[in-house]
Each structure stands twice: as C-alpha cells, then as structure tokens.
Motif scaffolding. Structure first.
Motif, PDB file in Angstrom:
ATOM      1  N   SER A 102       0.795  -1.226   0.000  1.00 22.50           N
ATOM      2  CA  SER A 102       0.000   0.000   0.000  1.00 22.50           C
ATOM      3  C   SER A 102       0.835   1.286   0.000  1.00 22.50           C
ATOM      4  O   SER A 102       1.888   1.366   0.617  1.00 22.50           O
ATOM      5  CB  SER A 102      -0.921  -0.014   1.216  1.00 22.50           C
ATOM      6  N   PHE A 103       0.300   2.288  -0.670  1.00 20.31           N
ATOM      7  CA  PHE A 103       0.964   3.594  -0.730  1.00 20.31           C
ATOM      8  C   PHE A 103       1.115   4.204   0.664  1.00 20.31           C
ATOM      9  O   PHE A 103       2.136   4.806   0.982  1.00 20.31           O
ATOM     10  CB  PHE A 103       0.146   4.548  -1.611  1.00 20.31           C
ATOM     11  N   THR A 104       0.093   4.029   1.470  1.00 16.35           N
ATOM     12  CA  THR A 104       0.107   4.593   2.822  1.00 16.35           C
ATOM     13  C   THR A 104       1.345   4.120   3.582  1.00 16.35           C
ATOM     14  O   THR A 104       1.934   4.862   4.366  1.00 16.35           O
ATOM     15  CB  THR A 104      -1.165   4.146   3.577  1.00 16.35           C
ATOM     16  N   ALA A 135      -9.191   9.070 -13.362  1.00 18.08           N
ATOM     17  CA  ALA A 135     -10.568   8.557 -13.238  1.00 18.08           C
ATOM     18  C   ALA A 135     -10.797   7.951 -11.851  1.00 18.08           C
ATOM     19  O   ALA A 135     -11.816   8.195 -11.211  1.00 18.08           O
ATOM     20  CB  ALA A 135     -10.833   7.516 -14.325  1.00 18.08           C
ATOM     21  N   ARG A 136      -9.814   7.201 -11.379  1.00 16.53           N
ATOM     22  CA  ARG A 136      -9.960   6.562 -10.063  1.00 16.53           C
ATOM     23  C   ARG A 136      -9.994   7.602  -8.947  1.00 16.53           C
ATOM     24  O   ARG A 136     -10.760   7.472  -7.994  1.00 16.53           O
ATOM     25  CB  ARG A 136      -8.806   5.588  -9.815  1.00 16.53           C
ATOM     26  N   ALA A 137      -9.179   8.631  -9.077  1.00 20.90           N
ATOM     27  CA  ALA A 137      -9.139   9.656  -8.024  1.00 20.90           C
ATOM     28  C   ALA A 137     -10.491  10.361  -7.908  1.00 20.90           C
ATOM     29  O   ALA A 137     -11.012  10.550  -6.807  1.00 20.90           O
ATOM     30  CB  ALA A 137      -8.029  10.669  -8.302  1.00 20.90           C
ATOM     31  N   HIS A 173      -6.189  18.136  -4.550  1.00 20.01           N
ATOM     32  CA  HIS A 173      -5.127  18.092  -3.549  1.00 20.01           C
ATOM     33  C   HIS A 173      -4.426  16.744  -3.554  1.00 20.01           C
ATOM     34  O   HIS A 173      -3.212  16.653  -3.355  1.00 20.01           O
ATOM     35  CB  HIS A 173      -5.728  18.385  -2.170  1.00 20.01           C
ATOM     36  N   HIS A 174      -5.186  15.706  -3.774  1.00 18.92           N
ATOM     37  CA  HIS A 174      -4.634  14.345  -3.798  1.00 18.92           C
ATOM     38  C   HIS A 174      -3.592  14.166  -4.912  1.00 18.92           C
ATOM     39  O   HIS A 174      -2.669  13.362  -4.786  1.00 18.92           O
ATOM     40  CB  HIS A 174      -5.778  13.335  -3.958  1.00 18.92           C
ATOM     41  N   PHE A 175      -3.734  14.934  -5.979  1.00 17.20           N
ATOM     42  CA  PHE A 175      -2.727  14.858  -7.056  1.00 17.20           C
ATOM     43  C   PHE A 175      -1.344  15.220  -6.498  1.00 17.20           C
ATOM     44  O   PHE A 175      -0.341  14.601  -6.840  1.00 17.20           O
ATOM     45  CB  PHE A 175      -3.065  15.832  -8.186  1.00 17.20           C
TER      46      PHE A 175
HETATM   47  P1  ADP Z   1      -3.578   1.829  -2.382  1.00 12.00           P
HETATM   48  O1  ADP Z   1      -4.599   0.802  -1.966  1.00 12.00           O
HETATM   49  O2  ADP Z   1      -2.969   1.543  -3.719  1.00 12.00           O
HETATM   50  O3  ADP Z   1      -2.573   2.165  -1.337  1.00 12.00           O
HETATM   51  P2  ADP Z   1      -5.650   3.687  -2.016  1.00 12.00           P
HETATM   52  O4  ADP Z   1      -6.539   2.596  -1.581  1.00 12.00           O
HETATM   53  O5  ADP Z   1      -5.222   4.723  -1.040  1.00 12.00           O
HETATM   54  O6  ADP Z   1      -4.355   3.145  -2.684  1.00 12.00           O
HETATM   55  O7  ADP Z   1      -6.315   4.401  -3.247  1.00 12.00           O
HETATM   56  C1  ADP Z   1      -7.080   3.771  -4.232  1.00 12.00           C
HETATM   57  C2  ADP Z   1      -7.387   4.765  -5.348  1.00 12.00           C
HETATM   58  O8  ADP Z   1      -8.092   5.884  -4.816  1.00 12.00           O
HETATM   59  C3  ADP Z   1      -6.118   5.334  -5.969  1.00 12.00           C
HETATM   60  O9  ADP Z   1      -6.297   5.534  -7.343  1.00 12.00           O
HETATM   61  C4  ADP Z   1      -5.922   6.642  -5.228  1.00 12.00           C
HETATM   62  O10 ADP Z   1      -5.187   7.582  -5.969  1.00 12.00           O
HETATM   63  C5  ADP Z   1      -7.334   7.071  -4.974  1.00 12.00           C
HETATM   64  N1  ADP Z   1      -7.408   7.865  -3.729  1.00 12.00           N
HETATM   65  C6  ADP Z   1      -6.975   7.531  -2.498  1.00 12.00           C
HETATM   66  N2  ADP Z   1      -7.153   8.526  -1.614  1.00 12.00           N
HETATM   67  C7  ADP Z   1      -7.734   9.530  -2.327  1.00 12.00           C
HETATM   68  C8  ADP Z   1      -8.189  10.858  -2.001  1.00 12.00           C
HETATM   69  N3  ADP Z   1      -8.105  11.349  -0.772  1.00 12.00           N
HETATM   70  N4  ADP Z   1      -8.727  11.580  -3.011  1.00 12.00           N
HETATM   71  C9  ADP Z   1      -8.840  11.106  -4.254  1.00 12.00           C
HETATM   72  N5  ADP Z   1      -8.446   9.875  -4.625  1.00 12.00           N
HETATM   73  C10 ADP Z   1      -7.901   9.097  -3.670  1.00 12.00           C
END
Ligand code: ADP
Ligand code: NI
Length: 217
Positions: A102-104, A135-137, A173-175
């Motif tokens: 995970s990114f986190t 698109a996912r964001a 902001h997430h970008f």
């Molecule tokens: P991962 O499971 O890969 O660590 P996340 O579950 O955090 O990532 O994110 C899943 C998708 O949602 C990704 O495309 C991410 O960029 C998007 N995402 C996560 N947090 C936010 C946010 N606060 N705003 C917009 N998009 C988000």
C-alpha cells in the motif's frame, strides 16, 4: 492443480468477492494490475507465479472498508491459498506483498523488500497515475463526497501518515499528495519507464484544469 489453474481459480474467487465493490478497487483494477505485472515481468527478474498471485489477491479486502483492520486482506488471501493447497513459501511471500504494497505504507520506513514486491507494487502504482489514475481519483473523491478543487484549502505538500489518512481535502489536492509523487517511487527500471508517460499526462491535465479554472481558455 498446476500454476495456470491456480491463477485461474484465484482470479475467479477474487472476481466473485469483488462483485459489489464500487470503488477504485473493483475487479477491473485487479485485472489491470495483473496485466501490468505481466508486462513488467517481461523485463524484470522475479518469480512470475508469485507476482501474479499477489497481483490478483492484493486488494482482496481493503482495510479502509473493513473498520481499519490492516491485516484482513493478507489473512483472507492466506486462508484461500491454504484451501487450494498452494505451497507455504509462495503463500508466505504473497502475504508479505499484500502487507507491504500500500501507498500509505510508504510513509513508514521500508520494512520489507523482495523483487516480487517491487514488481507488484509498481504495477499497482501505475494504475494510480495517467488517465486511469485520474478517473480513479475522482471516483474515490465522489465516494467520499470531496470537492474537486478548493483554492482556499489547497496546498501542495502533505505532512504525515495520520494527516494523510484523515485528509478530507479536495481531489485535486490528492494529485499533489500522491499522484505526482508516484513516478519517483517506482521500484523497477521498467516501472519507472512505464510511469513516465502517465506522469506527463497528469501534468498536462493539471495545466489545463487550472487554465480552465481561471477562465484563461
Ligand atoms: P492503495 O490501496 O494503492 O494504497 P488507495 O486505496 O489509497 O491506494 O487508493 C485507491 C485509489 O483511490 C487510488 O487511485 C488513489 O489515488 C485514490 N485515492 C486515495 N485517496 C484519495 C483521495 N483522498 N482523493 C482522491 N483519490 C484518492
Ligand atoms: Ni490496488
């Protein structure tokens, strides 16, 4: 079961399990990450079967939707792999990948590394950038009822893990929080190369977004 049959059976299980998941983690995300994994494996050295299994299982239970239980995904995957009698060393590696992908987690000190994690993490990260990442964001943002942009709360650098988890800022902001940082976090040479085009697309998109916002075009 041979490896091909195991991959097929696992994919079918995950497809059923994610049937009603309406977010950035649906079956199509899994299928894309699986495809990117195969593409990266053409050029990188890692165990192909382990990488593919981990790609298929990596989002089997997202802790964000399971009351913050960070281990549920790895446990669900491990139980399933035991059921279909996948050898223990492979199951152990898949578990490690799911726990660290995970990114986190990348805010913490990197506590685990393997060539297989490097490949699958790159594949997952590719899906967070480019046209699909955008698109996912915005899909995620809509799900969380976020604004698309808010000039009053907009700032470009983010802070720490807790703040990231709790951030209720705009999707734009997430970008800056994540998407534009992904390119430099890629592990493999192939991943870095594949991220470039998607990264440039993000920048093009943002330029146009701000020009439109200001009424310049
Ligand atoms: P991962 O499971 O890969 O660590 P996340 O579950 O955090 O990532 O994110 C899943 C998708 O949602 C990704 O495309 C991410 O960029 C998007 N995402 C996560 N947090 C936010 C946010 N606060 N705003 C917009 N998009 C988000
Ligand atoms: Ni994912």
């Amino acid at each position: 079961m041979n490896e091909e049959k195991i991959l097929e059976t696992t994919a079918e299980y995950v497809k059923q399990k994610l049937r009603n998941v309406d977010s950035g983690h649906d079956w199509w995300h899994i299928q894309r990450v699986w495809n990117y994994t195969k593409a990266i494996l053409k050029e990188e050295r890692a165990n192909s079967f382990t990488c593919q299994l981990a790609a298929i299982l990596h989002d089997i239970a997202d802790h964000k939707f399971h009351a913050g239980d960070e281990n549920i995904g790895a446990e669900t995957a491990t139980d399933f792999l035991a059921e279909i009698q996948v050898p223990q060393p492979i199951t152990d590696e898949v578990k490690n990948i799911i726990q660290h992908i995970s990114f986190t987690k990348s805010f913490d000190k990197q506590s685990y590394f393997s060539p297989e994690l490097a490949v699958v993490q790159d594949a997952d990260r590719l899906d967070a950038i480019g046209a699909i990442g955008i698109a996912r964001a915005f899909t995620y943002g809509g799900f969380r009822n976020q604004e698309i942009h808010n000039p009053e709360t907009f700032f470009k650098e983010s802070f720490n893990k807790e703040a990231y988890k709790q951030a209720r800022n705009s999707t734009l902001h997430h970008f800056y929080d994540k998407l534009l940082k992904v390119k430099d976090k890629m592990n493999t040479k192939t991943g870095k190369r594949l991220a470039e085009n998607r990264h440039e697309f993000l920048k093009t998109y943002l330029n146009q977004f701000f020009e439109e916002w200001e009424g310049l075009i």
